[in-house]
Scaffold this active site. Structure first.
Site, PDB file in Angstrom:
ATOM      1  N   HIS A  82      27.222  29.134  -0.347  1.00 60.33           N
ATOM      2  CA  HIS A  82      27.706  27.779  -0.600  1.00 60.33           C
ATOM      3  C   HIS A  82      27.447  27.408  -2.050  1.00 60.33           C
ATOM      4  O   HIS A  82      26.377  27.674  -2.593  1.00 60.33           O
ATOM      5  CB  HIS A  82      27.022  26.761   0.308  1.00 60.33           C
ATOM      6  CG  HIS A  82      27.558  25.370   0.098  1.00 60.33           C
ATOM      7  ND1 HIS A  82      28.676  24.908   0.756  1.00 60.33           N
ATOM      8  CD2 HIS A  82      27.151  24.357  -0.719  1.00 60.33           C
ATOM      9  CE1 HIS A  82      28.924  23.671   0.370  1.00 60.33           C
ATOM     10  NE2 HIS A  82      28.024  23.319  -0.535  1.00 60.33           N
ATOM     11  N   ASP A 161      29.027  15.107   9.694  1.00 55.49           N
ATOM     12  CA  ASP A 161      29.115  15.438   8.275  1.00 55.49           C
ATOM     13  C   ASP A 161      30.535  15.281   7.762  1.00 55.49           C
ATOM     14  O   ASP A 161      30.737  14.836   6.632  1.00 55.49           O
ATOM     15  CB  ASP A 161      28.642  16.868   8.023  1.00 55.49           C
ATOM     16  CG  ASP A 161      28.852  17.269   6.571  1.00 55.49           C
ATOM     17  OD1 ASP A 161      28.196  16.683   5.700  1.00 55.49           O
ATOM     18  OD2 ASP A 161      29.712  18.138   6.302  1.00 55.49           O
ATOM     19  N   ARG A 168      31.322   9.685   1.289  1.00 59.50           N
ATOM     20  CA  ARG A 168      30.587   9.894   0.045  1.00 59.50           C
ATOM     21  C   ARG A 168      31.538  10.126  -1.121  1.00 59.50           C
ATOM     22  O   ARG A 168      31.311   9.640  -2.234  1.00 59.50           O
ATOM     23  CB  ARG A 168      29.634  11.080   0.190  1.00 59.50           C
ATOM     24  CG  ARG A 168      28.434  10.807   1.076  1.00 59.50           C
ATOM     25  CD  ARG A 168      27.718  12.091   1.446  1.00 59.50           C
ATOM     26  NE  ARG A 168      27.287  12.812   0.263  1.00 59.50           N
ATOM     27  CZ  ARG A 168      27.281  14.143   0.170  1.00 59.50           C
ATOM     28  NH1 ARG A 168      27.719  14.892   1.173  1.00 59.50           N
ATOM     29  NH2 ARG A 168      26.850  14.722  -0.928  1.00 59.50           N
ATOM     30  N   SER A 183      24.185  17.694   4.210  1.00 54.58           N
ATOM     31  CA  SER A 183      25.601  18.011   4.377  1.00 54.58           C
ATOM     32  C   SER A 183      25.828  19.523   4.380  1.00 54.58           C
ATOM     33  O   SER A 183      26.494  20.070   5.268  1.00 54.58           O
ATOM     34  CB  SER A 183      26.414  17.358   3.263  1.00 54.58           C
ATOM     35  OG  SER A 183      27.772  17.744   3.324  1.00 54.58           O
ATOM     36  N   LYS A 187      26.423  22.184   8.123  1.00 59.48           N
ATOM     37  CA  LYS A 187      27.561  23.080   8.361  1.00 59.48           C
ATOM     38  C   LYS A 187      27.114  24.529   8.422  1.00 59.48           C
ATOM     39  O   LYS A 187      27.551  25.294   9.285  1.00 59.48           O
ATOM     40  CB  LYS A 187      28.614  22.902   7.264  1.00 59.48           C
ATOM     41  CG  LYS A 187      29.310  21.559   7.254  1.00 59.48           C
ATOM     42  CD  LYS A 187      30.492  21.539   6.313  1.00 59.48           C
ATOM     43  CE  LYS A 187      30.100  21.575   4.854  1.00 59.48           C
ATOM     44  NZ  LYS A 187      29.606  20.289   4.352  1.00 59.48           N
TER      45      LYS A 187
END
Length: 448
Positions: A82, A161, A168, A183, A187
């Protein structure tokens, strides 16, 4: 629970109890807490932060708002990556097929554009027919067949989320270490992975530009994920200039395809090799980084990674011909080369400004329901620290209309600072490595 009392408590710096925070979040998920109150709470978190117990509660509620996948029957080497977001960051498109073709399994759940940064899902959907909205059964089947799959958050995976992410984006509450941690990990932990690699961006175009802030975020995510049984490594990498040359969805897909063929920009290929090696080692496919790096470079040079990407595109409904001929991707009708008005040294390239300029051209979102124009964006040929001569090409603007083209030209010209002398040196591409045991500095500038 009275929402405004919880908001006031966080605004005033108080620590919320697990019950208070759980009731606020579940109330929002049920539609009992309206958007404006949740937006106020998020802004309070941006300014006040969350204590460890509050963060643990937030992550748990977000994770348990949907399903948690069990993919252990598919592979023992389930690893994901990520990025905290950047301009020109198309590494996910390279890393998923690269690691899959080397023995890892990559169940990747990605996001859409957020603020000035591009989104992996929007890039993938610039490929004709590519489906990011697979149901979980299809997701597993693609994983089993290809070794990787790339989808968006669904109503079944961290749905809380999904709503907070969009809120956001529209309320200026993205740059919060606590909110970013919850967040991202809600996931990733729901994907059924057993290893994770984080690319935490540093520099003026990152959500957390300061090195100390980025380091703190990386430490928090590594600690929280590791405590939940997922070995995690974070790399702090430069985002003080665009990554690669392309900024914009279809343009970035074309550049990713070149990187998958071993022909991409040097910084993009180097970062993909480094992150790919971390994924192979953290995921248990390889024992050492040196061997893993060599295997990554060989897979790119041989075309194996590119073929795996073609298989992924086809498995998710896309037109695999774009892998052989990226010219089949959307092309903007208006294009212009921007030339240097003077000779000198490129002191800096304002990647954040180029990210927002791409949004302005239609390549990102100002509102949650905005459609994305996949064809627009920039190709940046200049590099920080490089010399340019008057009349030399700095980049290319891709726009939908003549008016947008003129606007894009002005934005590109303003984003590239050329002077007689060089400016501050650009950040090293690879700054620090953080794992659960220690921090390893690799050429990092001094913290301020």
């Amino acid at each position: 629970m009275i929402p405004q009392r919880v908001i006031e408590a966080k605004r005033d710096g108080q620590t919320l109890s697990p019950q208070q925070l759980t009731e606020l979040l579940t109330g929002y998920a049920r539609g009992e807490v309206p958007e404006h109150q949740m937006a106020a709470f998020l802004m309070a978190v941006v300014f006040r932060g969350l204590e460890d117990e509050e963060l643990a509660t937030l992550l748990t509620v977000m994770l348990e708002s949907g399903a948690v996948l069990d993919l252990s029957h598919l592979s023992p080497h389930r690893v994901d990556k990520h990025s905290t977001g950047g301009v020109g960051d198309k590494t996910s498109l390279v890393l998923a097929p690269l690691v899959a073709c080397l023995g890892g399994m990559v169940p990747m759940m990605s996001g859409r554009s957020l603020g000035h940064t591009g989104g992996t899902l929007d890039k993938l959907e610039s490929i004709p027919g590519f489906r990011t909205g697979l149901d979980l059964g299809e997701f597993e089947r693609v994983l089993g067949r290809v070794g990787c799959a790339m989808i968006g958050a669904s109503e079944r995976i961290a749905p809380l989320d999904r709503r907070l992410y969009a809120l956001r984006d529209l309320t200026g509450t993205v740059p919060s270490p606590a909110l970013m941690t919850a967040s991202i990990l809600s996931k990733k932990l729901a994907e059924g992975i057993n290893a994770l690699v984080l690319d935490v961006k540093v520099g003026q175009a990152a959500f957390l530009p300061d090195l100390e802030d980025a380091r703190a975020l990386a430490r928090t995510m590594v600690r929280v994920a590791s405590e939940r049984g997922v070995p995690t490594v974070a790399r702090l990498t430069a985002m003080d200039r665009p990554l690669g040359h392309a900024v914009g969805n279809a343009l970035e897909v074309a550049e990713a395809v070149r990187a998958l063929s071993g022909e991409g920009p040097e910084d993009l290929v180097q970062l993909c090799v480094e992150l790919g090696a971390e994924m192979l080692v953290t995921g248990g496919v390889e024992a050492g980084l040196d061997t893993a790096r060599s295997r990554c470079r060989a897979a790119l040079a041989s075309g194996r990674a590119r073929e795996r990407f073609a298989a992924l595109v086809e498995a998710q409904g896309g037109d695999r011909r774009v892998v052989d001929d990226p010219a089949l991707l959307a092309r903007a009708p208006e294009r212009a080369v921007v030339h240097a008005a003077s000779s000198g040294v490129v002191r800096s390239i304002d990647a954040r400004a180029l990210g927002w300029a791409t949004v302005e051209l239609g390549g990102g979102r100002r509102h949650a329901d905005d459609a994305i124009d996949a064809a627009v964006g920039f190709e940046i040929q200049a590099r920080p620290g490089g010399s340019v001569s008057v009349g030399e090409a700095l980049g290319i603007v891709h726009a939908r209309t003549p008016a947008d083209l003129e606007r894009g030209i002005a934005r590109l010209q303003a984003a590239i600072d050329i002077g007689e002398d060089g400016g501050p040196p650009p950040l090293p591409l690879l700054l620090e490595r953080i794992d659960a045991q220690a921090i390893r500095v690799r050429g990092a500038p001094p913290a301020h």
